[in-house]
Structure formats: C-alpha cells, structure tokens
Design a protein around this motif. Structure first.
Motif, mmCIF file in Angstrom:
data_model
loop_
_atom_site.group_PDB
_atom_site.id
_atom_site.type_symbol
_atom_site.label_atom_id
_atom_site.label_comp_id
_atom_site.label_asym_id
_atom_site.label_seq_id
_atom_site.Cartn_x
_atom_site.Cartn_y
_atom_site.Cartn_z
ATOM 1 N N GLY A 110 37.365 53.875 45.436
ATOM 2 C CA GLY A 110 38.722 53.896 44.890
ATOM 3 C C GLY A 110 39.502 52.669 45.340
ATOM 4 O O GLY A 110 40.129 51.983 44.532
ATOM 5 N N LEU A 111 39.434 52.368 46.646
ATOM 6 C CA LEU A 111 40.122 51.181 47.166
ATOM 7 C C LEU A 111 39.550 49.924 46.517
ATOM 8 O O LEU A 111 40.287 49.022 46.118
ATOM 9 N N GLY A 112 38.206 49.897 46.402
ATOM 10 C CA GLY A 112 37.556 48.759 45.736
ATOM 11 C C GLY A 112 38.070 48.605 44.310
ATOM 12 O O GLY A 112 38.304 47.493 43.840
ATOM 13 N N GLY A 113 38.249 49.732 43.633
ATOM 14 C CA GLY A 113 38.737 49.707 42.252
ATOM 15 C C GLY A 113 40.137 49.120 42.172
ATOM 16 O O GLY A 113 40.427 48.288 41.308
ATOM 17 N N ILE A 114 40.996 49.541 43.109
ATOM 18 C CA ILE A 114 42.376 49.041 43.097
ATOM 19 C C ILE A 114 42.394 47.545 43.392
ATOM 20 O O ILE A 114 42.995 46.760 42.658
ATOM 21 N N VAL A 115 41.673 47.149 44.456
ATOM 22 C CA VAL A 115 41.641 45.729 44.820
ATOM 23 C C VAL A 115 41.047 44.905 43.675
ATOM 24 O O VAL A 115 41.569 43.845 43.312
ATOM 25 N N GLY A 116 39.954 45.430 43.079
ATOM 26 C CA GLY A 116 39.293 44.714 41.979
ATOM 27 C C GLY A 116 40.230 44.522 40.792
ATOM 28 O O GLY A 116 40.259 43.457 40.177
ATOM 29 N N SER A 117 41.021 45.563 40.477
ATOM 30 C CA SER A 117 41.958 45.445 39.356
ATOM 31 C C SER A 117 42.995 44.376 39.643
ATOM 32 O O SER A 117 43.345 43.579 38.762
ATOM 33 N N ILE A 118 43.474 44.356 40.900
ATOM 34 C CA ILE A 118 44.476 43.345 41.266
ATOM 35 C C ILE A 118 43.869 41.950 41.121
ATOM 36 O O ILE A 118 44.482 41.049 40.546
ATOM 37 N N ILE A 119 42.622 41.799 41.604
ATOM 38 C CA ILE A 119 41.946 40.500 41.471
ATOM 39 C C ILE A 119 41.855 40.116 39.993
ATOM 40 O O ILE A 119 42.144 38.983 39.612
ATOM 41 N N ALA A 120 41.459 41.096 39.178
ATOM 42 C CA ALA A 120 41.278 40.808 37.749
ATOM 43 C C ALA A 120 42.588 40.333 37.126
ATOM 44 O O ALA A 120 42.607 39.397 36.326
ATOM 45 N N ILE A 121 43.701 40.989 37.507
ATOM 46 C CA ILE A 121 44.997 40.594 36.939
ATOM 47 C C ILE A 121 45.361 39.182 37.390
ATOM 48 O O ILE A 121 45.754 38.339 36.581
ATOM 49 N N LEU A 122 45.171 38.941 38.707
ATOM 50 C CA LEU A 122 45.541 37.635 39.245
ATOM 51 C C LEU A 122 44.637 36.531 38.701
ATOM 52 O O LEU A 122 45.071 35.407 38.475
ATOM 53 N N ALA A 123 43.357 36.879 38.501
ATOM 54 C CA ALA A 123 42.395 35.850 38.082
ATOM 55 C C ALA A 123 42.375 35.675 36.569
ATOM 56 O O ALA A 123 41.683 34.794 36.066
ATOM 57 N N GLY A 124 43.143 36.500 35.869
ATOM 58 C CA GLY A 124 43.138 36.462 34.407
ATOM 59 C C GLY A 124 43.340 35.055 33.853
ATOM 60 O O GLY A 124 42.647 34.632 32.940
ATOM 61 N N ASN A 125 44.266 34.307 34.454
ATOM 62 C CA ASN A 125 44.566 32.963 33.956
ATOM 63 C C ASN A 125 43.399 32.010 34.112
ATOM 64 O O ASN A 125 43.109 31.229 33.210
ATOM 65 N N SER A 126 42.715 32.097 35.275
ATOM 66 C CA SER A 126 41.599 31.166 35.471
ATOM 67 C C SER A 126 40.436 31.545 34.571
ATOM 68 O O SER A 126 39.736 30.676 34.054
ATOM 69 N N VAL A 127 40.250 32.870 34.367
ATOM 70 C CA VAL A 127 39.200 33.303 33.452
ATOM 71 C C VAL A 127 39.477 32.713 32.072
ATOM 72 O O VAL A 127 38.604 32.165 31.420
ATOM 73 N N GLU A 128 40.745 32.782 31.689
ATOM 74 C CA GLU A 128 41.144 32.272 30.389
ATOM 75 C C GLU A 128 40.851 30.779 30.263
ATOM 76 O O GLU A 128 40.341 30.308 29.255
ATOM 77 N N PHE A 129 41.147 30.071 31.338
ATOM 78 C CA PHE A 129 40.931 28.633 31.371
ATOM 79 C C PHE A 129 39.456 28.311 31.127
ATOM 80 O O PHE A 129 39.106 27.464 30.310
ATOM 81 N N PHE A 130 38.575 29.045 31.838
ATOM 82 C CA PHE A 130 37.139 28.817 31.709
ATOM 83 C C PHE A 130 36.652 29.140 30.311
ATOM 84 O O PHE A 130 35.911 28.380 29.699
ATOM 85 N N VAL A 131 37.109 30.289 29.833
ATOM 86 C CA VAL A 131 36.672 30.743 28.524
ATOM 87 C C VAL A 131 37.033 29.717 27.466
ATOM 88 O O VAL A 131 36.245 29.374 26.606
ATOM 89 N N LYS A 132 38.252 29.177 27.591
ATOM 90 C CA LYS A 132 38.698 28.223 26.581
ATOM 91 C C LYS A 132 37.845 26.968 26.607
ATOM 92 O O LYS A 132 37.678 26.297 25.609
ATOM 93 N N LYS A 133 37.312 26.636 27.805
ATOM 94 C CA LYS A 133 36.457 25.456 27.892
ATOM 95 C C LYS A 133 35.067 25.735 27.340
ATOM 96 O O LYS A 133 34.426 24.866 26.782
ATOM 97 N N LEU A 134 34.577 26.966 27.570
ATOM 98 C CA LEU A 134 33.178 27.256 27.297
ATOM 99 C C LEU A 134 32.902 27.658 25.859
ATOM 100 O O LEU A 134 31.845 27.353 25.323
ATOM 101 N N LEU A 135 33.839 28.334 25.251
ATOM 102 C CA LEU A 135 33.532 28.921 23.950
ATOM 103 C C LEU A 135 33.705 27.921 22.813
ATOM 104 O O LEU A 135 34.513 27.002 22.901
ATOM 105 N N PRO A 136 32.922 28.117 21.745
ATOM 106 C CA PRO A 136 33.008 27.208 20.606
ATOM 107 C C PRO A 136 34.376 27.270 19.936
ATOM 108 O O PRO A 136 34.879 26.275 19.437
ATOM 109 N N TYR A 137 34.967 28.429 19.963
ATOM 110 C CA TYR A 137 36.287 28.521 19.366
ATOM 111 C C TYR A 137 37.128 29.529 20.145
ATOM 112 O O TYR A 137 36.715 30.666 20.356
ATOM 113 N N ALA A 138 38.270 29.118 20.635
ATOM 114 C CA ALA A 138 39.148 30.032 21.347
ATOM 115 C C ALA A 138 40.465 30.131 20.610
ATOM 116 O O ALA A 138 41.119 29.130 20.362
#
Ligand SMILES: Nc1ncnc2c1ncn2[C@@H]1O[C@H](COP(=O)(O)OP(=O)(O)OP(=O)(O)O)[C@@H](O)[C@H]1O
Ligand SMILES: [Mg+2]
Lengths: 393, 229
Positions: free
Chosen positions: A317-345
């Motif tokens: 449960g604690l892992g789930g909460i921490v993981g969700s927070i990480i996911a929210i915080l890391a959302g922008n960097s994930v987006e950055f990577f995706v935009k670089k990697l995908l053929p069309y964003a």
C-alpha cells in the motif's frame, strides 16, 4: 491496540529493508501508472488532434498512406501534389457536407530557431473556417481578396515570428513580402504553427498553379464513407484516407513501443512481488520465537496470518502511494521522452493520470500485497508454538 | 483444596533416528490453587518438556492431563488455545517480548489476541502490581533485564490465569532482581495463583512450598541433604 498497529511498528524494525522493498513496489507502480496514464493521454490527445482537423476524410495524391498520415498531422517536406480539377469533380458529390482544398508547402528558413528549420505555409479557402468553426481571430481578419498578398498566422507562429496584424512578413527563398491580415487564437492543434495564405496566392507564389496537396471532406453521414471511397477508386492519381484509419495507423505505430514498456512494467511487478515475498519471509523467520510466544499467549492461526498479511499489505500500500506520487511528479519527463521517441506525438498532455487511475493502482498494489502475503503468512501461522520457541535455544 | 492441575502417568518420547529418547517416562503429580511448586533436576532431565506439556503447548505421548477439572489430553489446537488464554500464564527465561512495542503495548497483547476490549483499569492494576507502571511507555528493548521480566510477568497476568508456568524465570537476572521477582511470585501465590517453576536455581527452589525432583524423565524422592547433586 490492533494487530494492524503491531504490523506497522514491525516495519520500522529493519528500516532500510522496509524502505527498499517499498521502493521496489513504488517503482513497479510508477511504471504502470505512467504507462496506463500515457495510454489514456495519448488516445485523448490524438483524438483531439484528429477531431480538430474538422474533416473525417482526406483526399491526397497517391503515396504511402503511413507517410501521408503522419505528414498530414505533422507537416513537413516531401509532399506530393494533385491536380485541382479533382477537387472540381468531387465537390459535386451530394454526400458531401463540407469540403475544403489545401495546398501545403514548406520553406527552409536558415534563420529559424538559430540553426534553421522548416516553416509551413498552407494555402486555404474560406471553407477552411466552416470545417473548423472553433477557429477565432486573436486580431485582424480574413484575407481582403482571394488573390491578395496576405497571410493569416497561427498563434504560435505569430509568437515565433513576432508579428502583429498589419506587419509585413518575408518568405525566404522566394523574395516575396506579404502583409499580415490576421492572427488566429490558439487552437491546440498543429495549425498553431502554420502560416496561412489564400489558396490562389499560394499557388501563384510557390509556382504550383492548379495544384493541391489535399482535400478535407466532412460527409453528411459517416456511414456513407465506404461507398464514397469506392467511387473515388476510379481516380487513378488520388487516395482517400479516413481519419479513423489515421488514428488506427498511428496507434499501430506506437503499439510496438507500448509492448516494450508493458513488458518492462510486467518485469518490475514480478521483481516487486519477489522482493516483498522475500522480505516478509525473512522477517517471519527472524521472528520465529516471537511468533511462537504470541501463539503461546493466545494468538490463533488467524491472528498470526492476519498480522503477517497486514505487513505485506502495508508495504505494498505504501509502495502504491509512493509510486503514484512518483508517477505524477515524473509525468513531465515521461512526456518529454515520449515526444522525442515516438514517430508522431499529438499536442497537449500525453500522460493523463486521473484519480480513477490512481485509485486503481492503489487497489492493484494492495492486491499485489494480498497475493504475495499468502505464502509467508501461511508459513508463520502454521508454525507450532513449542517448536518456534525452542528454535532459539 | 481443589487441584487446578493433575498429571497422570505422562510420557513423552522423542525419536532420534532408531533411538527413542524418553524425555518423560510416567510423571504423576498435582498442584492446588495457591501453591508454588519448583521442579528441579539435572540438565536433560525433562523439565522443559514437562512444562510445555502442562502448559498445553505440546501433547504427551501417553497419559492424562487435567486443567481446572477438564481433561485436556485430547483437545484440538483451537481448544488448547482457549485453555491457554483462560487458564495459563507464561514467564520465560528469555522474556520474549516484542521489541518494537512499548511495555504497555506488550502487556496488552493477550487482550488483543483474545479480542477483549482493553480495560485500562485492569492494565493499570497489573502494571502496578509488578512495578512497571512508571516505565510503561518505554520501548521494551530499552528496559533492563529485571524490568523485562516484570513486563513478561505482567503480560502473563492479563488474562487472570489460574496457573503461572515459569521456565527458568530468574536464569538471566542478578541476585537482587531475582529476589524481587520471587517476592512478586509469593504475593501472587497468596492471592490464589498456582505457580510452577522449573529452575536450576536451588536457592529459589528452596523458597517454594514443594520441590519435585526430576531425573531421566521420572520423579524421584530425595532427602533434603541430597538436594545438591
Ligand atoms: N524436540 C526434541 N526432539 C528430540 N529430543 C528432545 C526434544 N526436546 C527435548 N529432547 C530431549 O529430551 C530430554 C529432555 O529435555 P528437556 O529440554 O526437557 O530437559 P531440561 O530438563 O529442560 O534440560 P535443561 O535443564 O538443560 O533445560 C533431553 O534428552 C533432550 O535432548
Ligand atoms: Mg529446560
């Protein structure tokens, strides 16, 4: 005091180990939440992009449909041209609700963005606005004449070029100066980066008389599409692309990437489960005597089972909460990577994390805890008190 | 006086390969409420084995055990848990407290397991009785050996048992602390508890009302003078 509190206090006994295990679960959850969030976000953004084109069908010159699909969404060079007479023929069709011709041309600008880049020009007719009724003027107005040396600039292009209505704009390589008649409001689509001019002007100054790159069409009834498409088979020089196809094509392109990320997430979950089982089993064996004594002073099998189960659920449960927070915080960097990697964003937020998704991941983490807790809890509950106590003597 | 515990020809055999170890080989005795009995004997004579059987932690190979008038010999595990909860308190040489909890939380444990609502009055009385009240909020791994044993004793008294089983209760304690614990035992016996102590500590044994000598799994009669062997 409840069993739950005893379980919680036990996590603090070996802090590093607990933190590492919680971290493992958190990473698995973060990967999963980002992945699912990206999936949802990408769909939404893509749908938005495609819907905002205003037409359901695009007629283009024959060529690779993948290429056409991405080019159409992204702009760019290497476009194929078709004859304007095709438009004159299609426009007669009864089934058509709205139709607009386009001529896209890209021009290399050595000064753009410091290192040079392409600027996209699009010749349009007034019917453009009927297909995209949400388009509004930030300033200025429509071209004064359908052959005028004027442009309307998309919101972002206007910011980039630093132009206001009434300013002049120079098209590099062609030696032509045009007047800005208007600037569009932001639409959140690729059109924001485009400079638009009257179709006739575009054909004239780019030396593409009687040429088009595409025709956007909205049918009165979408179910007529197959028949409509079939009738156009006779036209040898063109192909018909429906927006539904475009979506499918793009989703195909990214599905490969998705399979990769899904397997990573899957591996992360397996590793997390092993980590949790291992940690809890170790802590059960270390506490053999304690568990024996608990049983001696009246704990039932169920009590011991629950105690150990609570510990795994807490970790997950604690892992789930921490993981969700990480996911929210890391959302922008994930987006950055995706935009670089995908053929069309598409434009807009690609990672779309909803409260429903977070709830789902938390429930998922707890289920993970329930599953990985079964074996250690069973081992603990089936210890015989007498043997457990004696084990340390 | 009613006997709170009766043991009739209890045997416990262990098998080590082809060899049979007769840890207990026909033990008969009884204890009445308000009696403190010491069980002494050389190492390996079967003291711990006997304690485990009469505290319902282990089953005898043969024989009969009665607790509070009930024959518990063939009880199932869950019935034995109930007997342990209601009748028996444990004091261990190694204390076996839960190190992450405070003294008070450890003492409350039996209530947690028996799903009784925690009665603060009762906890206070018990803590006061064993003299741990001033240290109730200290985590037990920071307590001294004597305080740990007090804590262990308090925990064993929570469910108001009829019998207290203590295996080497003073083994890890210094003389002074040992005496303090023994006087606590004495008070408890005065109030009607039956206490059964297994020990190597002959000084302690001599203070009890009765000594049972165990040797090779059997009760043997000894003269006072031959207490030391
Ligand atoms: N689980 C077991 N398996 C095999 N033999 C055992 C087991 N438990 C005890 N024994 C044997 O039974 C005999 C009695 O052991 P027990 O522990 O009861 O002696 P004790 O009087 O408590 O000794 P000590 O004074 O050293 O504590 C010993 O010979 C011991 O080796
Ligand atoms: Mg022993």
């Amino acid at each position: 005091m409840k069993l739950f509190i005893i379980a919680f206090k036990n996590l603090k006994r070996k802090k590093t180990r607990s933190v590492l295990t919680i971290g493992g679960v958190a990473i698995a959850v973060a990967v999963l939440v980002s992945l699912l969030g990206f999936n949802a976000g990408y769909q939404i953004a893509l749908n938005n992009d495609v819907d905002k084109m205003g037409y359901q069908v695009l007629v283009t010159a024959k060529g690779c449909p993948y290429e056409a699909a991405t080019l159409m969404l992204k702009g760019g060079g290497g476009l194929r041209f078709m004859e304007e007479e095709v438009f004159d023929r299609i426009v007669q069709d009864e089934r058509i609700d709205k139709i607009t011709p386009q001529l896209i041309n890209t021009v290399f600008d050595a000064d753009k963005d410091g290192g040079g880049g392409f600027t996209m020009f699009m010749g349009i007719e007034k019917s453009y606005l009927t297909l995209k009724p949400w388009t509004e003027f930030k300033e200025g107005e429509w071209f004064s004449d359908e052959n005028a040396d004027e442009v309307i600039i998309g919101y972002e292009a206007a910011e980039l070029e630093q132009r206001r209505a009434g300013d002049k704009i120079f098209i590099p390589g062609i030696d032509k100066v045009l007047t800005v008649s208007g600037i569009f409001e932001r639409t959140g689509t690729q059109d924001d980066g485009v400079i638009m001019l009257p179709l006739k002007t575009a054909q004239r100054i780019f030396d593409l008389e009687k040429k088009l790159t595409g025709i956007g069409i909205k049918l009165k009834d979408m179910t007529e599409l197959p028949a409509f498409e079939e009738d156009l088979y006779d036209e040898a020089s063109i192909q018909v692309i429906s927006m539904a196809q475009v979506k499918g094509t793009i989703m195909n392109l990214i599905s490969t990437a998705q399979i990769l990320v899904t397997s990573v997430a899957f591996i992360a979950i397996i590793v997390a489960i092993f980590g949790v089982v291992n940690t809890i089993l170790m802590s059960v064996f270390e506490r053999t005597q304690e568990i024996g004594v608990m049983k001696a002073i009246g704990a039932s099998k169920l009590d011991v089972f629950s105690l150990i189960w609570y510990e795994t659920i807490l970790i997950c449960g604690l892992g789930g909460i921490v993981g969700s927070i990480i996911a929210i915080l890391a959302g922008n960097s994930v987006e950055f990577f995706v935009k670089k990697l995908l053929p069309y964003a598409p434009e807009g937020n690609l990672v779309h994390i909803t409260s429903g998704l977070l709830l789902l991941s938390l429930v998922g983490a707890i289920v993970l805890g329930l599953v990985s807790g079964i074996y250690p809890a069973y081992r603990a509950s089936s210890m015989r008190p007498i043997e457990a106590i004696r084990s340390g003597e | 006086m009613d006997n709170i515990l009766e043991s009739k020809s209890i045997k416990k055999y262990y098998h080590r390969g082809s060899e049979t170890v007769k840890a207990l080989d026909g033990v008969d005795f009884e204890i009445a409420s308000g009696e403190m009995v010491a069980i002494v004997g050389p190492s390996g004579s079967g003291k711990t084995t006997l304690m485990n059987i009469i505290s319902c932690l282990d089953n005898p190979t043969e024989g009969q055990l009665k607790i509070a008038g009930k024959d518990v010999t063939n009880y199932t595990e869950s019935q034995l848990i109930k007997i342990r909860r209601e009748n028996i308190g444990f004091v261990f040489q190694q204390f076996y407290l839960i190190p992450t909890l405070t003294a008070k939380e450890n003492i409350e444990l039996p209530f947690v397991f028996s799903k009784k609502s925690i009665d603060p009055q009762r906890i206070n009385t018990v803590m006061e009785r064993v003299g741990i009240q001033s240290k109730q909020n200290i985590q037990v791994n920071q307590l001294s050996g004597g305080d740990k044993q007090r804590c262990c004793l308090a925990r064993s008294l929570m469910n108001d048992p009829a019998i207290l089983i203590a295996d080497e209760p003073t083994g890890k304690l210094e003389t002074q602390v040992r005496d303090a614990i023994f006087s606590l035992f004495d008070e408890l016996v005065q109030s009607g508890l039956a206490i059964f102590i297994a020990t190597h500590d002959l000084e302690l044994a001599e203070k009890t009302q009765r000594i049972i000598h165990l040797q090779d799994g059997k009760i043997v009669q000894r003269e006072e003078s031959s207490l030391y062997w």
